[in-house]
Write an enzyme that holds these catalytic residues in place. Structure first.
Site, PDB file in Angstrom:
ATOM      1  N   HIS B 171     -17.585   8.354 -12.070  1.00 43.90           N
ATOM      2  CA  HIS B 171     -16.768   7.891 -12.127  1.00 43.90           C
ATOM      3  C   HIS B 171     -16.673   6.687 -13.176  1.00 43.90           C
ATOM      4  O   HIS B 171     -15.960   5.607 -12.399  1.00 43.90           O
ATOM      5  CB  HIS B 171     -16.604   6.991 -10.939  1.00 43.90           C
ATOM      6  CG  HIS B 171     -16.843   7.953  -9.178  1.00 43.90           C
ATOM      7  ND1 HIS B 171     -15.910   8.995  -8.646  1.00 43.90           N
ATOM      8  CD2 HIS B 171     -18.317   9.443  -9.276  1.00 43.90           C
ATOM      9  CE1 HIS B 171     -17.103   9.820  -8.104  1.00 43.90           C
ATOM     10  NE2 HIS B 171     -18.268  10.311  -8.344  1.00 43.90           N
ATOM     11  N   SER B 292      -2.770  -1.081 -38.079  1.00 38.33           N
ATOM     12  CA  SER B 292      -2.044  -1.414 -37.558  1.00 38.33           C
ATOM     13  C   SER B 292      -0.830  -1.995 -38.700  1.00 38.33           C
ATOM     14  O   SER B 292      -1.314  -3.167 -38.954  1.00 38.33           O
ATOM     15  CB  SER B 292      -1.372  -1.870 -36.243  1.00 38.33           C
ATOM     16  OG  SER B 292      -0.748  -3.434 -35.470  1.00 38.33           O
ATOM     17  N   LYS B 298      -6.365  -4.767 -36.145  1.00 37.45           N
ATOM     18  CA  LYS B 298      -7.100  -3.188 -35.385  1.00 37.45           C
ATOM     19  C   LYS B 298      -7.755  -2.546 -35.785  1.00 37.45           C
ATOM     20  O   LYS B 298      -7.348  -2.519 -37.388  1.00 37.45           O
ATOM     21  CB  LYS B 298      -5.815  -3.314 -34.725  1.00 37.45           C
ATOM     22  CG  LYS B 298      -4.616  -4.114 -33.683  1.00 37.45           C
ATOM     23  CD  LYS B 298      -5.099  -3.594 -32.842  1.00 37.45           C
ATOM     24  CE  LYS B 298      -5.329  -2.327 -31.517  1.00 37.45           C
ATOM     25  NZ  LYS B 298      -4.252  -1.487 -31.853  1.00 37.45           N
ATOM     26  N   GLU B 305      -7.818  10.424 -31.207  1.00 36.33           N
ATOM     27  CA  GLU B 305      -6.939   9.810 -30.602  1.00 36.33           C
ATOM     28  C   GLU B 305      -6.485  11.282 -30.362  1.00 36.33           C
ATOM     29  O   GLU B 305      -5.549  12.017 -29.715  1.00 36.33           O
ATOM     30  CB  GLU B 305      -6.203   8.913 -30.266  1.00 36.33           C
ATOM     31  CG  GLU B 305      -6.898   7.486 -29.977  1.00 36.33           C
ATOM     32  CD  GLU B 305      -5.469   6.620 -30.584  1.00 36.33           C
ATOM     33  OE1 GLU B 305      -5.029   6.199 -29.168  1.00 36.33           O
ATOM     34  OE2 GLU B 305      -5.659   6.135 -31.041  1.00 36.33           O
TER      35      GLU B 305
END
Lengths: 477, 477, 477, 477
Positions: B171, B292, B298, B305
């Site tokens: 979880h 970025s 970043k 992804e």
């Protein structure tokens, strides 16, 4: 196994990304470049990107964020780039990743430092999704015309065949006679709702993300209303995180496209059935059929089958983007990169299917004799017999239904296919009050001409429906 | 809205299709050509098409159906065409529709009439699906290597980190300490089954449709065993209708690919989590991250992804082909045309994802300190306390569980995160038999080193698992 | 809007969960209970849960972890509970959430403290997935029989109709004549592969997760090989995290079920077509058709339509579980709770569809006259004419194809549907070498009997295929 | 393998169906009854069925098709049946198949022959889809309230946290500071569009199919406008075939539900992340979390996980119904039977997820300290440094971006996480014009308070957005 479409240039292999590589020591893996580059897809956004950048630059100048001279140079430079792109003169380089970088890089080559000021007060995140919304808005306008084209084709055939009778089927069993015009207008009705869904989608997506910046808005005194107006958006989006994170507009388009695809697939299935000699209700033109390499006797409804098959891609496209989005936290994540490829491909498919179906419907030739022959099977007038028992003999519907079922059985037993061959004694055996008065009603013409309830299959209803349809689609322009 | 990639040539607009146009009066609509042409996709089948044609021609000669001279001319001609295609010298023309027609047309140009005899005793239907099976078989062999590559990368990191401790989560809450090597090998175990599914798929699809002809077999005395053997198929397919109609081999591949994609997506999700500063468990190399355009701070796990996002395309691909096939009567229907585009794209995606993941895993640097810090949260040793109560105090498990829960509550109340700070009196308050003997066990090292049940997280178990894994993947070559 | 099926009992509203509520102050929201309770679904696991618990208890005793007396009490108690559950005597309470808690609670009522020792060295995570694998393994054995049943039904009809001729279709256009037995055996061939996929799935899932505990293994000296053996598993799973996190076994089942569903849907589509008067190839029995409430003439192939429709649920089920799993980090997450409902429902559906199809196929009556009439359309023998030109006149296939196409056009022009009506002069006009020798070959019987290539449609090939099929399915028991 | 929920009664096994069995000799197979019976599902339509029948009977009387006395008896009888059904007093029998037959049969028991006249001028086809549209319309009204409930919960928390700062993430990497209120309102904005989609769907579906009869309309002089008005429909549907064949209204609902589900799943994913100790941004109440059977330390965000997991069912539901419809010819086919089960289940799920999410959001406690601590990682203020260079030093954005990236690198190199620790000389080394004037701006408060662009994250913008939101949702009632 995969060959990248563009080989990374030598220079790229030696240096980090010019846009964001400031603090990176190593270089991108060629594989990441390959996985990351989207120029093959997003070059379709170039018009929208230039429109968006021009609106942004004009606003920056009006707000005093950049000088008027810079804004003018940017606008002129962007138009130069637009021309180069329209003429296919700007070569794409995989190390520049996407269309936005290509345009910006070329702009700087053309106008120098001023080009570097264009990106003030916006981010790639809001820029890309602004372009995407503009593109989809325009695509929806194009599809609106494609839908209308098919509706008009259906109406043209419906007008021609308002009195042509064929069996109406349920469960692919002949049920009751219907007019071919009525059948075709069922699809015209579906298209009205499909068009409504696209229009609702267009209305809902027509808000401007521009100025949301990366995710949080910006400290520059930008004027988002101005850019929204300039780009024809209803209003700026109200929340910067939502603006860069949400793709429900794309999902809504894809689901509406999938529903439309289902409608087209159903019609395509009917064309495949109707052109099979088993039915023979329709002939497609040579323009939309093909032959066989081995069987010289074949005339295959390829276009209909391709419509039916490709409809599956639209259902899958919704699933695809939905699967990408389902568990993504805010705000932007790279998973979203494929959103444009999915939507572009779906728009192409929808347009192709609509135009292919329009061509088939326009060209097709109905075969009224074959339709009529098919009415001989299936005792299509049994409902009319039952209805007469209710209307004239005042029997309860359920009892009338049983009488009609027995009448069918009697005819079947002696090999007849027509209820109007029932004899007086057979009729009496079914019910003492039943007699030959009913027989004249048991013809196909009577059956369709008497179904004059609103929206029913009677030729008069078809003509009335056509009038309504003409009004509807005239207003739709 | 769509621009066809190839403009129909002028000649095509004046004449019907050379292959099947014998009894067609009209011409194909440009739209149908566009929708029908598959050369952009199926040119990837050229090697398989030539292999298949060579095997077919040799068999035809052996069976006396064509002359030896014709067979020799065909074989030589096909090799010439193969060379032209390999070197990109054969231009594609949309009016020749697909790669099979291109090859046949070119063959006839090269060798004349003999080329026209090649298509004897087969049809486009069995020819195409033969090529498709050969292609997918070879693709599966390539993917087998890609899977192995990722397994080895995982094993390399697992060996390095057989003793590195991080929280195991359920979880997304810290549950019990685990070793990082153990965690990585969970994915290596999944890959074994993924590879098994691909191998089962390869075995099941490795039957020859060649000779099924259009759908019914043929009257020529062909020898299907011979062509099956020549092409490395296990056997000829047993039913000609099944041979040309079924695509379950493609569906099975797509579903196995989707399942593999899910495994990769789960690992990618973990990489995204682990590289977030909130966790900080892992650093990816610059080669697999990007920066970025607006935020110079970043370092984004783009490759992870993209893997996670693109996994959705594999699920959608299964749905797509499944949707095409669901209600198709036998035998061939044009809806099937998109089967190859779907599978080709899925193979590319699977390979790309596997190699991207292999790169990331190989390059990543675990951050043991951050992992250890994360173990401080969540009272990971509560289970060990409960287990001790069962093992040493002979309490029923459920009672022990309640004691451990109360111990957590006591520590939380005074702001501590470590159970080994419990005092003698606190322990006694939980249970009269409980005392400080338990405290030395309540360390992370003890917790992982004592979990030596088969397949457990203990370093000794990880090393044993690695040995088994090495044996497994060595045999896998 | 939703009514929970079980109202939370009063006691529950006042206290926290007895299983894990140790440190919780508040109570669960009724909504969470509703969303969380799975007893309505997982009560189907009770046999497997009891089997698993008995094996676990026996192992605990053998390993000295619990006493022999406790193990005996547990085994006896579990059998009592099993009996109560089999007889429907154990009431389900939503506050006990799932079947595992029901059994454990009841066991403690029956045997007291010993019941509390059963859960030693395992967790809900490994317990549930062990039960799930056992259940699916048994379900697959049941489906294996259902598949075989349908295969035998198809073979029965195929034997009856090895010589019955109907048109073989491509694009739903008549292509070449085939035998009905050959057509039905195409589906028998698909079923072989469907069965193979289920068997591969069964083999791959047949590993024991028991002893993986929550996620990391356990410190108890458990013997996982022993419990694996006792439960008929091939081996314990090798990685505890994988054991509790992976559901690829369920996905593999669902995808195999979806593929089978597609095969059944295709056959169902054909039954719908064949029972339409347009074809009339087959009559279904009254047992598998229904009438209409309004149209007394209807006899609808409802069962076939339901098979076709419900096949869509299997495709959706794969998508559903795939969507749940796609981005889940290890190890267990509550998202997985729905895995069982999805699989249970899919197993029920697959079994229902197989048995419904078996019933329809067994009962159906082929209509050879209608099949033969349909062969009159479509010039089914054109391929045979072309083949003769190749075989006897040594023409290249492509030229022969053009001749046959022109022959079709000649017949069509004078309204004939049979190529054997071609006159000598017509034949000569097609090719100087062509003459009436070819006409005797242009009959349906000749066409099918001459297609004796392996796997072809000739009656002799059908009988040979039936022999192979009988061997195959005998061994399949 | 399946146990039918209702055993067919003995009487049923001896006789054919009372409704349509007139010419059937045999009986339905128990399996077909099982597959065909829908009473377990469609009993939820009983209110709508009775409403629809009352409207139909009143119209029949007004049109003179039945007597006023019969209409009165029907209306009274239907109200009696309604009461029995509301009180659960009418037992369901599988041989009566569906709720419509149950109601009609009971009505005839109550009022005799008049009951048999109710079905005049309508068919099961139009009756069922009328009930279905009425049901979904009411369900959408209920969901409208559920959506509003969640929006208000989000707004409540947003008001509380208009100034609470946490990292805004892209790629799950900290990007820029945002306010928690702003983040929550992003979801409120999504809900506005979700509600818009449901409302558009409601509007589009609100047309009456009643009177379309089986498929072709009817010969009775019915008044479809009257029944449409009586049932609150905007108008009668314009085409009878469309009316009974189309299910785009259900697809549109399912797709809108799936999109809403994706939004909820994204928020659920964030709750799972935020409650993980790695983030610790939020505490959920005990009411929406659960513990572990083996790990007494756990507090699991079960409700969030279930929301995230169950969202997948909505995507699958669209796929399921889409798959059913894709290739269906007009008009009704039995495949459609599952449409209601799919939609009912989706409505239940949407409502459950909305209410569960509302509960979690209402109860959750933000943890501002943890949020603030997380801002320390990731150099969230780098953009602000770059922006200052543009605004004050007039540097081009791209150059400013490089300066900020180098500043991050300098800080990282000496282990600092705050840009405001940069020294004068470090600043000068980055750019000669850069100096300590910039440092006061480099705080989180400055960063968020200065992002006052429309829709930006500044507290003032959040309060303005809340005002707009309150207006919006007030009007929404």
């Amino acid at each position: 196994m995969n060959t990248p479409k563009h080989t990374p240039s030598a220079s790229q292999e030696k240096s980090a990304n010019p846009l964001w590589g400031g603090r990176f020591q190593g270089n991108s893996a060629p594989l990441l470049q390959q996985i990351n580059a989207s120029i093959d897809v997003d070059n379709r956004l170039f018009e929208e990107d230039i429109d968006g950048s021009k609106a942004h630059a004009a606003m920056l100048a009006d707000a005093g964020i950049i000088s008027r001279a810079d804004a003018a140079a940017i606008a002129a430079g962007l138009e130069t780039v637009r021309g180069e792109l329209q003429r296919g003169e700007l070569p794409f380089r995989v190390e520049l990743e996407d269309i936005h970088m290509h345009i910006e890089t070329r702009l700087k080559e053309l106008i120098g430092d001023a080009g570097g000021r264009l990106h003030t007060g916006r981010s790639r995140n809001d820029q890309v999704v602004t372009d995407f919304r503009l593109w989809l808005r325009r695509a929806l306008d194009g599809l609106d015309g494609d839908i209308r084209g098919l509706a008009l084709a259906l109406m043209g055939q419906a007008k021609r065949h308002s009195e042509t009778i064929l069996p109406g089927f349920t469960h692919l069993q002949p049920a009751q006679p219907v007019t071919f015009g009525h059948h075709l207008l069922a699809y015209e009705n579906m298209l009205r709702r499909d068009r409504g869904r696209f229009r609702d989608c267009r209305e809902r997506l027509n808000e401007s993300p521009l100025g949301a910046a990366a995710l949080a808005g910006t400290t520059y005194p930008i004027n988002r209303q101005q850019t929204a107006n300039a780009l024809g958006f209803r209003a700026p989006m109200e929340n910067s995180l939502d603006a860069v994170s949400s793709r429900d507009f794309a999902l809504e388009f894809l689901s509406s496209a999938a529903i439309l695809g289902i409608h087209l697939s159903r019609l395509a299935e009917e064309l495949v059935l109707w052109t099979s000699p088993a039915f023979g209700f329709v002939k497609l033109s040579d323009a939309y059929t093909t032959g066989s390499s081995i069987m010289p006797n074949k005339k295959n409804p390829d276009a209909a089958e391709l419509v039916r098959g490709k409809a599956a891609s639209l259902l899958a496209a919704f699933q695809h983007l939905g699967g990408i989005l389902k568990s993504l936290p805010l705000a932007y994540a790279k998973d979203l990169q494929d959103d444009k490829a999915i939507v572009f491909s779906a728009v192409d498919t929808v347009s192709l299917l609509l135009r292919a179906m329009t061509g088939m419907i326009t060209d097709m030739t109905a075969q009224p004799e074959a339709m009529r022959r098919a009415c001989a099977a299936g005792f299509l007038l049994a409902t009319d017999l039952a209805d007469w028992c209710v209307q004239e003999l005042k029997l309860p519907f359920r009892e009338a239904h049983h009488i009609a079922a027995k009448a069918v059985a009697i005819c079947e037993a002696r090999g007849s296919v027509d209820l109007d061959t029932l004899t007086e004694s057979e009729l009496k055996s079914l019910h003492p009050l039943l007699d030959t008065r009913v027989l004249p009603l048991l013809t196909l013409e009577q059956a369709v001409h008497r179904r004059i309830s609103y929206g029913g299959t009677a030729p008069s209803q078809v003509m009335a429906a056509l009038e309504r349809a003409e009004t509807f689609w005239q207003e739709a322009v």
